[in-house]
Enzyme design. Sequence first.
Site, short mmCIF file in Angstrom:
data_model
loop_
_atom_site.label_atom_id
_atom_site.label_comp_id
_atom_site.label_asym_id
_atom_site.label_seq_id
_atom_site.Cartn_x
_atom_site.Cartn_y
_atom_site.Cartn_z
N CYS A 178 3.45 8.67 1.11
CA CYS A 178 3.91 7.82 2.20
C CYS A 178 4.15 6.45 1.60
O CYS A 178 3.21 5.79 1.15
CB CYS A 178 2.83 7.77 3.29
SG CYS A 178 3.21 6.60 4.59
N CYS A 198 1.05 -1.92 15.41
CA CYS A 198 1.10 -1.64 13.97
C CYS A 198 0.46 -2.75 13.14
O CYS A 198 0.70 -3.93 13.39
CB CYS A 198 2.56 -1.45 13.55
SG CYS A 198 2.76 -1.08 11.81
N GLU A 253 0.84 -1.18 0.00
CA GLU A 253 0.00 0.00 0.00
C GLU A 253 0.88 1.24 0.00
O GLU A 253 1.98 1.25 0.55
CB GLU A 253 -0.92 -0.01 1.22
CG GLU A 253 -1.92 -1.14 1.13
CD GLU A 253 -2.97 -1.12 2.22
OE1 GLU A 253 -4.11 -1.50 1.93
OE2 GLU A 253 -2.65 -0.73 3.36
N CYS A 297 6.09 -4.64 15.97
CA CYS A 297 5.57 -3.63 16.91
C CYS A 297 4.10 -3.92 17.23
O CYS A 297 3.29 -4.17 16.33
CB CYS A 297 5.71 -2.23 16.32
SG CYS A 297 7.41 -1.79 15.94
N CYS A 324 6.66 -6.99 7.32
CA CYS A 324 7.66 -6.39 8.22
C CYS A 324 7.99 -7.40 9.31
O CYS A 324 7.14 -8.16 9.75
CB CYS A 324 7.09 -5.12 8.84
SG CYS A 324 8.30 -4.19 9.82
N CYS A 346 -1.33 6.35 9.82
CA CYS A 346 -0.11 5.69 10.31
C CYS A 346 -0.43 4.36 10.96
O CYS A 346 -1.31 4.27 11.80
CB CYS A 346 0.54 6.53 11.41
SG CYS A 346 1.17 8.05 10.83
N1 SAH Z 1 9.32 1.01 10.29
C1 SAH Z 1 9.39 2.43 10.26
C2 SAH Z 1 8.40 3.10 9.33
C3 SAH Z 1 6.96 2.61 9.34
S1 SAH Z 1 5.88 3.16 10.59
C4 SAH Z 1 9.25 2.98 11.68
O1 SAH Z 1 9.07 2.18 12.59
O2 SAH Z 1 9.41 4.16 11.88
C5 SAH Z 1 5.52 4.82 10.38
C6 SAH Z 1 5.03 5.47 11.67
O3 SAH Z 1 3.70 5.07 12.01
C7 SAH Z 1 5.92 5.07 12.82
O4 SAH Z 1 6.21 6.11 13.68
C8 SAH Z 1 5.03 4.02 13.47
O5 SAH Z 1 5.47 3.73 14.73
C9 SAH Z 1 3.67 4.68 13.36
N2 SAH Z 1 2.56 3.78 13.66
C10 SAH Z 1 2.50 2.44 13.52
N3 SAH Z 1 1.33 1.96 13.96
C11 SAH Z 1 0.60 3.00 14.37
C12 SAH Z 1 -0.73 3.15 14.90
N4 SAH Z 1 -1.54 2.11 15.08
N5 SAH Z 1 -1.14 4.40 15.22
C13 SAH Z 1 -0.36 5.46 15.01
N6 SAH Z 1 0.88 5.39 14.51
C14 SAH Z 1 1.36 4.18 14.18
#
Ligand code: SAH
Length: 354
Positions: A111, A125, A96, A122, A118, A337
Amino acid sequence: MQNNTSKTVLAGLTYSEIEDFITGVGEPEFRARQLHQWLYQKPAVEFDKMTNLSKDFRKKLNDIAVITETKIIQKLTGKDGTIKYLIEYPDKNQVETVLMSYEKRPNLTACISTQIGCIMGCAFCATARQKFIRNLTAREIIEQLLIIQMDTGLLITNVVFMGQGEPLLNYDETIKATQIMNKDFEIGMRRITISTCGIVPNIYKLTELNRQLILAISLHAPDHELRKQIMPVENKYPIDEVIEALRFFTKKTGRRITVEYILIKDFNDSLEHAHKLNNLLKGLKYNINIIPFNPVAGCDFERPSREKVNKFREVLEQAFKKVTVRLEKGSDISAACGQLAGKIHDNTETFLYK
Ligand code: SAH
């Protein structure tokens, strides 16, 4: 590069590679400049629309080349104008990619994703719920921009590496992609943000590279114990080492970093957490971006109230920093995000840093 039908794929070729292609097929060199412009800065969707090329050359191009073989499978437009694309590469893997625009700013921000799935795992996410398939190549990364430009007819001004995947685990192709963005799309390096969950050795590597890029760090907790609960990467690269690497980055490059902090209700959103965060970041050159948690299927976290977010923000502002609360773009189409997932629903992969 040749494909199954042995046509040359032009997406991702640099200026000199286009020159090689042009001279290789017996065309005059000036055609390289024209073709390069149509690809990256116009942008044209098909060779027949490249009106300053001769009819014969356009016909020849149709026979020997394609712009890209990557396709849009689904396109969703949110109420705020955010567009989310599901795109498919020739090997049928999908990612996406999101286009965001802002009412009061002329910026058009893409973006983009760097990996299919991945491995970081986390807890908050959506991408973490996917199986990791593979890294994207630089070409595949920039094809996301090409496709958005071709579909909308607009030129992208800013790029954030905040889609699926961990860019610093796909370091070489990510850096190569930023070079193509800068040289070929003519997007300023200062308008490109690489977001990482903290792959420490590659923060040092990026520092040595000394580009004008923005480095963003997904911090999300002010200490080791809390961070460990939501980010397995903390077991491999603890927060203190991350902060040390960031200090090195800001000192060496003179560039301010962006700290990203997801606010999760009753987990990391107290005023004590905010004070702790200020302390942790003392002496660092940074802006901070608060991201109220965006809902993700299968995840029990919640976003704090607006009042709580504001209180947290006020404490951060006491450290005299630029604090922004990230606008929730495209949440009605799951484009915000952490909501990007695409079509791989298998979660059998073990995470890297458990
Ligand atoms: N792997 C990289 C880039 C992808 S995430 C990283 O970790 O930075 C892009 C951003 O979205 C990151 O700051 C991530 O932590 C955030 N993100 C992921 N899941 C989210 C959620 N459920 N709500 C808000 N932000 C989120």
